[in-house]
Write a protein that holds these residues in place. Structure first.
Motif, PDB file in Angstrom:
ATOM      1  N   VAL A  58       1.036  -1.183   0.035  1.00 56.52           N
ATOM      2  CA  VAL A  58       0.031  -0.006  -0.005  1.00 56.52           C
ATOM      3  C   VAL A  58       0.859   1.178   0.025  1.00 56.52           C
ATOM      4  CG1 VAL A  58      -1.812   1.303   1.253  1.00 56.52           C
ATOM      5  CG2 VAL A  58      -1.724  -1.346   1.363  1.00 56.52           C
ATOM      6  N   THR A  67      -5.142   1.600   6.054  1.00 54.54           N
ATOM      7  CA  THR A  67      -5.663   0.568   4.919  1.00 54.54           C
ATOM      8  C   THR A  67      -4.852  -0.655   5.261  1.00 54.54           C
ATOM      9  OG1 THR A  67      -5.784   2.488   3.263  1.00 54.54           O
ATOM     10  CG2 THR A  67      -5.718  -0.014   2.388  1.00 54.54           C
ATOM     11  N   THR A 138      -3.575   4.953  -2.746  1.00 55.40           N
ATOM     12  CA  THR A 138      -4.393   5.524  -2.051  1.00 55.40           C
ATOM     13  C   THR A 138      -5.143   6.688  -2.657  1.00 55.40           C
ATOM     14  OG1 THR A 138      -2.843   6.734  -0.308  1.00 55.40           O
ATOM     15  CG2 THR A 138      -3.943   4.422   0.064  1.00 55.40           C
ATOM     16  N   ASN A 289     -10.090   4.699   2.653  1.00 55.38           N
ATOM     17  CA  ASN A 289      -9.179   3.480   3.128  1.00 55.38           C
ATOM     18  C   ASN A 289      -9.971   2.069   3.116  1.00 55.38           C
ATOM     19  OD1 ASN A 289      -7.276   5.571   3.506  1.00 55.38           O
ATOM     20  ND2 ASN A 289      -7.807   5.869   5.674  1.00 55.38           N
ATOM     21  N   ALA A 292     -10.414   0.902  -0.638  1.00 59.46           N
ATOM     22  CA  ALA A 292      -9.150   0.441  -1.015  1.00 59.46           C
ATOM     23  C   ALA A 292      -8.737  -0.755  -0.380  1.00 59.46           C
ATOM     24  CB  ALA A 292      -8.118   1.705  -0.411  1.00 59.46           C
ATOM     25  N   ALA A 293      -9.133  -0.849   0.629  1.00 62.45           N
ATOM     26  CA  ALA A 293      -8.792  -2.437   1.524  1.00 62.45           C
ATOM     27  C   ALA A 293      -9.200  -3.282   0.833  1.00 62.45           C
ATOM     28  CB  ALA A 293      -8.808  -2.319   2.872  1.00 62.45           C
TER      29      ALA A 293
END
Length: 464
Positions: A58, A67, A138, A289, A292-293
């Motif tokens: 990341v 994240t 991100t 976040n 994104a994860a």
């Protein structure tokens, strides 16, 4: 492996482990120096100790640590032991230390999976050695001008890193015109994530990417979320936001305890799925976040249901919305290091509609960036106009600069208290009988967190 290489690896691993053990006996974190010790014996030890592992990296300006924390917790909930640089030591030395200290004597990896936070500038050093399965980016904002220069320099550094690992799948923020441009002219498979609904944003909100990356025309927007994030398009050449593969289609509830959203994505049979999920962290930037994860977790081949369930139980990461209690005072620490992140933290405080004390800690050490001029671009006027902010404390090596910035934001001098050190600061703000929100930059966060952890009974990060 040749006898010579075996000896190099053995010495490198031994040096790394010995260095960390010594530092921890001394009650030091041992996050970067052991990596330096390892690299003295083998410049490519990271490639050896990460061999055959499945790794998610990341990177990006804001949200890396959170994240990674969301991904780590999801894997734990799935019963998977995972290697991760939890402390945030995200340069080559820190990442090398984490992998090498968790390897066998001859460099064999002891864990199959790793979640790694990587500094944007270090990506080109790290990813060719660890060959990540997935790279998450991100967002990109102006950050540490004396170290990185303008945001286009950071973008170029990430692009260089990505170009070295064409086999890695990219998970890109569709709402960031800079981040999503990384997909241009690369062979990597790309997955996009984003928010499909607008957020309340001032028209003059900070923007680090006003102009089209292809033709230079100013972007237009169908909607904004914050700063330059949103559904952008160029009215001249047509360059525009990609439709996200993982999209938040509704933000149903935003509170200080967490967020409820609707997530849209496609299952393994390419059928559209909509699910209502709860994220156990506040603020819109944590919605980014979270998705994104989610995108990285599913893209890496894991069952998405594990992360969707674990999000509601997530706890804050190392200085990012982290909570403490001392002297019967509730304290929340929110790391800020650039104007965009600071503005979002200030907006979060004003959204709570409760009396509070604000603490601004500003250092100018190397890890922070010596240039602190970014504080003049952050919207501290939000504090001035927030009737719920009853008291303000400033601290750090550049506390007087912060005090001056607040003065220019028309905050009355009688409302501001300058404290000389961490302990006097803590004693002062816990006497206010108010919930306390601390907004420190990086090194001031480390220092203050160490003292708060000691006083409140929290363990050090490396014991977690």
């Amino acid at each position: 492996m040749s006898r010579h290489n075996i000896i190099k690896t053995f010495l490198s691993v031994a040096a790394c482990k010995s260095c960390r053990s010594t530092l921890r006996i001394m009650k030091k974190g041992g996050t970067t120096l052991p990596g330096r010790a390892a690299l003295l014996f083998d410049k490519k030890i990271l490639e050896v100790v990460s061999s055959d592992m499945e790794i998610i990296v990341v990177t990006g300006t804001n949200g890396k640590t959170t994240t990674c924390g969301l991904l780590r917790q999801a894997l734990h909930s799935a019963g998977i032991d995972v290697l991760s640089n939890r402390s945030g030591a995200n340069l080559l030395t820190g990442i090398t230390a984490e992998f090498t200290c968790n390897a066998g004597a001859l460099g064999g990896a002891r864990k199959r999976y790793a979640i790694i936070e990587c500094d944007e500038g270090a990506l080109k050093q790290v990813v060719p050695l660890i060959h990540p399965k997935v790279i998450v980016v991100t967002n990109l904002f102006r950050d540490q001008l004396d170290r990185y220069g303008e945001v286009m320099h950071t973008l170029s550094a990430i692009r260089e890193g990505v170009s070295l690992v064409p086999e890695s799948i990219l998970c890109l923020n569709a709402d960031c015109s800079l981040t999503s441009s990384l997909a241009n002219d690369v062979p990597n498979k790309v997955v996009y994530y984003g928010i499909n609904v607008p957020a309340e944003t001032k028209e003059d909100d900070l923007s680090d990417a006003k102009y089209c990356i292809k033709c230079g025309t100013e972007y237009s927007y169908k909607f904004h979320t914050y700063a330059h994030l949103g559904s952008y398009f160029c009215p001249n050449c047509g360059y525009s936001r990609k439709d996200p593969d993982f999209a938040v289609s509704a933000v149903k509830k935003l509170t200080s305890k967490g967020t409820a959203v609707t997530l849209d994505y496609k299952d393994n049979k390419d059928n559209k799925v909509s699910k209502d999920i709860t994220i156990g962290l506040p603020a819109l930037y944590n919605v980014y976040n979270a998705i994104a994860a989610i995108s990285a977790f599913k893209t890496a081949g894991f069952n998405i249901n594990y992360i969707l369930k674990s999000l509601s139980k997530v706890s804050s990461s190392f200085g990012r919305m982290e909570t403490f209690n001392y002297n019967n005072t509730d304290i929340q620490m929110i790391l800020v290091k650039n104007p965009a992140g600071c503005n979002q933290a200030l907006a979060y405080l004003s959204s709570l509609k409760q009396d509070y004390a604000a603490v601004f800690c500003l250092n100018d050490k190397t890890a922070d960036g010596h240039d602190i001029s970014w504080i003049w671009d952050a919207d501290f006027e939000k504090v001035c106009h927030d009737e719920y902010c009853k008291k303000i404390f400033v601290a750090g090596t550049r506390a007087e600069d912060m005090q001056l910035r607040l003065k220019y934001a028309d905050v009355p001098e009688s409302k501001i208290s300058l404290e000389p050190d961490d302990r006097s600061l803590i004693e002062a703000f816990t006497e206010s009988n108010l919930p306390v929100f601390i907004l420190p930059n990086y090194t001031s966060m480390l220092s203050l967190r160490r003292v708060l952890s000691e006083l409140s009974g929290k363990s050090e990060f490396w014991k977690g």
